[in-house]
Design an enzyme around this catalytic site. Structure first.
Site, short mmCIF file in Angstrom:
data_model
loop_
_atom_site.label_atom_id
_atom_site.label_comp_id
_atom_site.label_asym_id
_atom_site.label_seq_id
_atom_site.Cartn_x
_atom_site.Cartn_y
_atom_site.Cartn_z
N GLN A 112 0.99 -1.12 0.01
CA GLN A 112 0.08 0.04 -0.12
C GLN A 112 1.20 1.20 -0.06
O GLN A 112 2.02 1.27 0.82
CB GLN A 112 -0.96 -0.07 1.38
N HIS A 114 2.14 6.95 15.70
CA HIS A 114 0.91 5.82 15.32
C HIS A 114 1.75 4.49 14.90
O HIS A 114 2.84 4.53 14.50
CB HIS A 114 0.42 6.36 13.88
N LYS A 162 7.42 0.52 7.29
CA LYS A 162 7.04 1.69 6.62
C LYS A 162 8.37 2.19 5.72
O LYS A 162 9.55 2.12 6.67
CB LYS A 162 6.24 2.72 7.30
N TYR A 201 4.45 7.55 1.82
CA TYR A 201 4.85 6.15 2.23
C TYR A 201 4.39 4.95 2.01
O TYR A 201 3.13 4.77 1.41
CB TYR A 201 5.06 6.40 3.87
N ASP A 204 -5.11 12.11 17.98
CA ASP A 204 -3.86 12.00 18.80
C ASP A 204 -3.61 12.32 20.01
O ASP A 204 -3.01 11.92 20.69
CB ASP A 204 -2.80 12.64 17.64
#
Length: 181
Positions: free
Chosen positions: A46, A61, A71, A131, A168
């Protein structure tokens, strides 16, 4: 590409070869063979992109359990300070973090393996952040750690300019977080 391992094993700064002339530039942002020779096997599934303004702080996260993600992050334009926090309980660097400046000018990328929390703060007027992940987004597995957690003591050099989401701001502390075995 040049691969530079950070103080946390498995986290890599990647500097691509940039071919620039009067017309602009060209660079490879991803090569499976070179990546696997240095950082090991990964299969990205992805791609994501965000645009943020100066002072936006996204993070910290991660996804829990079998939904965890590695990532490969970079900034297309603008500049951010990017942070990876080691949440691997068995790691000798558990609870430690690294910060790397990523920008459209320096063209650096940061590889963050599974088992880490991730976040960044925007240093430029705007930043486009892109990313790749090796696992699909799973909202039911999404979690994180507050960016201003006292135990982590990340020096964001942010002052009063931080813009964070309500979501957050409700994240747990490092001590309350779910870790990786």
């Amino acid at each position: 590409m040049q691969f530079i391992e950070t103080k946390i094993k498995g986290v890599w700064v990647i500097e691509p070869k940039v071919y620039a002339d009067a017309r602009g530039y060209f660079m490879e942002t991803w090569r499976q063979d070179e990546f696997e020779a240095k950082a090991g096997p990964v299969r990205f599934v992805q791609d994501n992109e965000s645009r943020s303004v100066r002072g936006v702080l996204r993070g910290l996260h991660y996804q829990k359990g079998g939904f965890s993600q590695a990532k490969l992050v970079r900034v297309i334009c603008g500049a951010v300070d990017d942070v990876a926090v080691d949440l691997r309980r068995s790691s000798e660097t558990f609870g430690q973090w690294v910060m790397v400046n990523l920008s459209g000018d320096n063209k650096r990328q940061l590889f963050i393996p599974r088992g880490f929390a991730h976040g960044f703060i925007v240093r430029s007027e705007t930043a486009v952040f892109a990313y790749k992940t090796d696992n699909f987004y799973a909202p039911e597995a999404e979690t994180g750690i507050r960016w201003d957690d006292a135990d982590l003591a990340i020096d964001w050099k942010a002052g009063a300019e931080v813009i964070s989401s309500e979501k957050d701001l409700r994240l747990p502390s490092f001590k309350e977080a779910e870790y990786f075995d």
